[in-house]
Write an enzyme that holds these catalytic residues in place. Structure first.
Site, PDB file in Angstrom:
ATOM      1  N   ASP A 293      -1.314   4.410 -11.474  1.00 33.48           N
ATOM      2  CA  ASP A 293      -2.560   4.276 -10.702  1.00 33.48           C
ATOM      3  C   ASP A 293      -3.837   4.680 -11.448  1.00 33.48           C
ATOM      4  O   ASP A 293      -4.662   5.448 -10.915  1.00 33.48           O
ATOM      5  CB  ASP A 293      -2.450   5.064  -9.391  1.00 33.48           C
ATOM      6  CG  ASP A 293      -1.369   4.529  -8.460  1.00 33.48           C
ATOM      7  OD1 ASP A 293      -0.663   3.584  -8.858  1.00 33.48           O
ATOM      8  OD2 ASP A 293      -1.220   5.066  -7.351  1.00 33.48           O
TER       9      ASP A 293
ATOM     10  N   LYS B  60       1.996  -1.460  -5.199  1.00 34.39           N
ATOM     11  CA  LYS B  60       2.652  -0.696  -4.122  1.00 34.39           C
ATOM     12  C   LYS B  60       1.643  -0.405  -3.028  1.00 34.39           C
ATOM     13  O   LYS B  60       0.432  -0.465  -3.259  1.00 34.39           O
ATOM     14  CB  LYS B  60       3.239   0.599  -4.678  1.00 34.39           C
ATOM     15  CG  LYS B  60       2.184   1.504  -5.274  1.00 34.39           C
ATOM     16  CD  LYS B  60       2.805   2.694  -5.968  1.00 34.39           C
ATOM     17  CE  LYS B  60       1.715   3.579  -6.524  1.00 34.39           C
ATOM     18  NZ  LYS B  60       0.796   4.093  -5.517  1.00 34.39           N
TER      19      LYS B  60
ATOM     20  N   CYS C 160       1.152  10.263  -6.057  1.00 38.76           N
ATOM     21  CA  CYS C 160       1.934   9.150  -6.606  1.00 38.76           C
ATOM     22  C   CYS C 160       2.774   9.546  -7.810  1.00 38.76           C
ATOM     23  O   CYS C 160       3.887   9.046  -7.975  1.00 38.76           O
ATOM     24  CB  CYS C 160       1.021   7.969  -6.884  1.00 38.76           C
ATOM     25  SG  CYS C 160       0.439   7.268  -5.312  1.00 38.76           S
TER      26      CYS C 160
HETATM   27  C1  VGL Z   1      -2.579   8.047  -4.153  1.00 40.94           C
HETATM   28  C2  VGL Z   1      -3.395   8.935  -2.212  1.00 40.94           C
HETATM   29  C3  VGL Z   1      -3.388   7.694  -1.601  1.00 40.94           C
HETATM   30  C4  VGL Z   1      -2.150   8.267  -5.572  1.00 40.94           C
HETATM   31  C5  VGL Z   1      -2.556   6.802  -3.563  1.00 40.94           C
HETATM   32  O1  VGL Z   1      -2.207   7.325  -6.382  1.00 40.94           O
HETATM   33  O2  VGL Z   1      -1.755   9.414  -5.896  1.00 40.94           O
HETATM   34  N1  VGL Z   1      -2.981   9.108  -3.457  1.00 40.94           N
HETATM   35  N2  VGL Z   1      -2.966   6.633  -2.292  1.00 40.94           N
END
Ligand code: VGL
Ligand code: ZN
Length: 205
Positions: free
Chosen positions: A8, A106, A151
């Site tokens: 991410d 995702k 994540c």
């Molecule tokens: C994430 C919060 C919401 C992450 C993704 O990538 O850690 N955190 N969506």
């Protein structure tokens, strides 16, 4: 065979994004340096529809940071982030995207979140990453990215449970820290699950 999994590294998780992670941008250079040491590089993208159930904006009367139920499990409500095909969902512009072999999306189902890059938060649906890696003979995954306490943490726990040898690059990760110490607690949980926690310098030597 080992694979690098970059988690991410998207604009909305950078200090200038809608769900900012302090120093998140400092992980991009680490990722770029790591990629040269791996034959197989996977990058994940949080990839939500606009009406995703993890967004506080889709729960009238609720605010970001509150907890609700989504898909049968507890869900933190977040600011809108990483909406599919928006600039916030794009990789940081400094990330060396040409070195990425495969991208995993995702969080695409509005009914359930997916912190892990392997399964949704109810362990219902696979993202396809496990099959992708096993088809290529991968038995060890090295993870780096955002955010340590969401994540990265859940991806590491699932990877360990799926039988991979798991390594986490500490300086390639940063945490959201809704509560101070969440990042350190996440690293402790990952170590408890059998993951090795290392610094990028140990891989780049
Ligand atoms: C994430 C919060 C919401 C992450 C993704 O990538 O850690 N955190 N969506
Ligand atoms: Zn998300």
């Amino acid at each position: 065979m080992r694979a690098l999994v970059l988690v991410d590294l998207q604009n909305d998780f950078m200090p200038f994004g809608s769900l900012p992670v302090a120093e998140g941008d400092l992980t991009v250079g680490v990722a770029n340096r790591l990629m040269g040491s791996f034959e197989l590089v996977v990058a994940t993208q949080d990839w939500h529809p606009r009406d995703h159930g993890s967004f506080a904006s889709n729960h009238p009367g609720s605010k970001a940071g509150e907890i609700t139920m989504l898909g049968g499990v507890e869900q933190v409500l977040w600011p809108d982030h990483c909406v599919q095909n928006t600039p916030g969902a794009s990789f940081h512009s400094a990330l060396d995207v040409a070195a990425i072999d495969h991208v995993v999306h995702k969080g695409t189902n509005r009914e359930i979140d997916s912190y892990s890059t392997f399964f949704d938060n109810a362990h219902g649906a696979h993202t396809g990453l496990d099959a992708f890696l096993k088809e290529r003979g991968v038995d060890e995954v090295v993870l780096s990215g955002l955010a340590t306490d969401y994540c990265v943490l859940y991806s590491v726990l699932d990877a360990a449970e799926l039988g991979y040898r798991v390594t986490v690059v500490r300086d390639g990760c940063r945490a959201v820290e809704l509560k101070t110490g969440d990042g350190d607690r996440a690293f402790a949980s990952m170590a408890d699950a059998g993951a090795s926690i290392i610094e990028s310098s140990q891989l780049l030597r």
